[in-house]
Write an enzyme that holds these catalytic residues in place. Sequence first.
Site, PDB file in Angstrom:
ATOM      1  N   GLY A  78       0.764  -1.305   0.082  1.00  0.00           N
ATOM      2  CA  GLY A  78       0.177  -0.009   0.067  1.00  0.00           C
ATOM      3  C   GLY A  78       0.808   1.196  -0.040  1.00  0.00           C
ATOM      4  N   PRO A  79       0.288   2.508   0.429  1.00  0.00           N
ATOM      5  CG  PRO A  79      -1.380   4.083   0.420  1.00  0.00           C
ATOM      6  CD  PRO A  79      -0.936   2.841   0.410  1.00  0.00           C
ATOM      7  CG  PHE A  98       7.118 -11.065   0.148  1.00  0.00           C
ATOM      8  CD1 PHE A  98       7.083 -12.249  -0.613  1.00  0.00           C
ATOM      9  CD2 PHE A  98       8.676 -10.892   0.659  1.00  0.00           C
ATOM     10  CE1 PHE A  98       8.108 -13.120  -0.372  1.00  0.00           C
ATOM     11  CE2 PHE A  98       9.717 -11.470   0.603  1.00  0.00           C
ATOM     12  CZ  PHE A  98       9.403 -12.880   0.083  1.00  0.00           C
ATOM     13  CB  VAL A 106      -6.379  -6.250  -4.288  1.00  0.00           C
ATOM     14  CG1 VAL A 106      -6.603  -4.706  -4.020  1.00  0.00           C
ATOM     15  CG2 VAL A 106      -6.032  -6.445  -5.625  1.00  0.00           C
ATOM     16  CD  GLN A 110      -7.392   0.019   4.049  1.00  0.00           C
ATOM     17  OE1 GLN A 110      -8.454   0.929   4.219  1.00  0.00           O
ATOM     18  NE2 GLN A 110      -6.918  -0.232   4.987  1.00  0.00           N
ATOM     19  CG  ASN A 119      -7.456  13.176   1.114  1.00  0.00           C
ATOM     20  OD1 ASN A 119      -7.000  12.438   0.501  1.00  0.00           O
ATOM     21  ND2 ASN A 119      -7.836  12.890   2.326  1.00  0.00           N
ATOM     22  CB  VAL A 152       5.027 -12.860   3.898  1.00  0.00           C
ATOM     23  CG1 VAL A 152       5.577 -13.408   5.030  1.00  0.00           C
ATOM     24  CG2 VAL A 152       5.652 -12.185   2.976  1.00  0.00           C
ATOM     25  CB  CYS A 203     -14.814  -3.849  -2.843  1.00  0.00           C
ATOM     26  SG  CYS A 203     -13.901  -2.988  -4.066  1.00  0.00           S
ATOM     27  CB  CYS A 206     -14.464  -4.670  -6.720  1.00  0.00           C
ATOM     28  SG  CYS A 206     -13.161  -4.183  -5.735  1.00  0.00           S
ATOM     29  CG  ASP A 207     -18.020  -6.618  -5.906  1.00  0.00           C
ATOM     30  OD1 ASP A 207     -17.421  -6.981  -6.730  1.00  0.00           O
ATOM     31  OD2 ASP A 207     -17.945  -6.921  -4.822  1.00  0.00           O
ATOM     32  CB  ALA A 359      -3.506   7.663   1.343  1.00  0.00           C
TER      33      ALA A 359
END
Length: 538
Positions: A78-79, A98, A106, A110, A119, A152, A203, A206-207, A359
Amino acid sequence: MPAVRLASCAAASTSASGGGKVGARGCSGARGAGLASRGAIRARPRGRSVAVGAAGGAAGTGDASSQGVENVVIVGSGPAGLTAAIYSGRANLKPWVFEGFQKGGVPGGQLMTTTEVENFPGFPEGITGPDLMDRMRKQAERWGAELVMEDVEEVDLGVRPFVVRSAEREVRAHSIIVAMGATARRLGLPREHEFWSRGISACAICDGGSPLFKGKELAVVGGGDTAVEEACYLTKYASHVHLLVRKDQMRASKAMQDRVLGHAQVTVHFCTEPVDVVADAKGQMSGVAVRDTRSGEEREVAVRGLFYGIGHTPNSGLFRGQLDMDDAGYISVKEGGTQTSVEGVFSAGDIHDIEWRQAITAAGSGCMAAISAERYLAASGLLQEFHQEDPSLDATHEAAKKAAAAEAADAASQPAAENADTFDPTQVRHRGQFALRKLYHESDRLIAVLYTAPTCGPCRRLKPNLDKVLDEYGDAVHFVEIDIDEDPDIAEAAGVMGTPCVQFFQTKQRVAVLSGVKMKKDYREIIDQHVQAKVEAA
């Protein structure tokens, strides 16, 4: 410009077993030479690198440490994880990252399931979460980070060097940055498991575009920025959205509250909590039973989908019993820093942040963790730097620009959906419902169908991996990509509830379905099974 830069803290090194104090005075130059003053640092494109040990001599060449031990392994992408990778790469540490796969969400974190990020500094017009993470990933790669899309499965902090294991490899490292983020929470409704991905989702990005939800009334539960953003996003597809806020006020920022309260397609229900899912006679979701948290009165809200935006749980289970953490599972760090209870192990991002969880703060803590790791390695006499022998920084920049331009051109030249005039059955890759219908009825090969959506962040991570798998089989497998926005009827007929989704067909039969992002071996197993079966039958 020198070809290689010597380690800046050799004089301050102490033995690994002695565990020199992190950030010792003797390493005060580490940040200036290793992280801040980057005019002399070269981007390390894929190729031959020179490792320089703490004593200043070349330790060998290649993609791995001559000792078989990495400087730093970063767990998470992620960030926080990618910022740590960028800073570690610029410090010539050649970090291993990893990215994760299925555990904890995913790869990319997020933000891969977020629409507009408004922002994050530097983007006055905003940027989508997937686009932001793609840029961070490319930047990390440019500075030499080795990224692997694997989970991992085990970390051993009881030995030195530390050991990190995935299903594919074992890596030893002198330091670890834990940046595994957090996973969306579930409500635990009585029928939640039954309707997960059949009406319940965590999500909206996604959906939300699924044919199951288009033109229907939907509900979102939660009162923070995530829930409010999802409610507003779903108005693109839903006829109306009900935001179920369990308390008497929202936790979202004022700007987000104003947006949702003023939205004509959203109704906000305060003091309302979901109790269970309601189904119709066909077994499809038809509503949500809710309870008034003040009066206890129950009623039904007629909706076809329920989206969760109720916070997250830290993905720290891998380190339970090895690192100190609080009752909720957030990793404990020294105040104001990233050092965990084990020397040489640093935490970054939401896995320890119980307050800010943004983030930008995750990225900031990734920077802190990388600097802390470099100082620790230098103070302990463990730091080994990696340098590209050539070319110059300007040439590297120019090569990076050309590669980015080529990639942008490839993205812009995505093939249009085929029709009767353009369809060619001898080709392996296809797009659109016409091609799918023709191949379904006429092809004797295995057909892999990928259902995607324009705003689907996970789809971006899956497509390159799936392409690599399909390349291994030559012309033995037909591939068709279906954009569910362009071909909603096909997606609905196929029962697609969300993206990404890969369905396999052979001789007019659907033989397998893989929803979400899976490992390459999962796709290979299905293809091997059916391609081999065809060979044996022949």
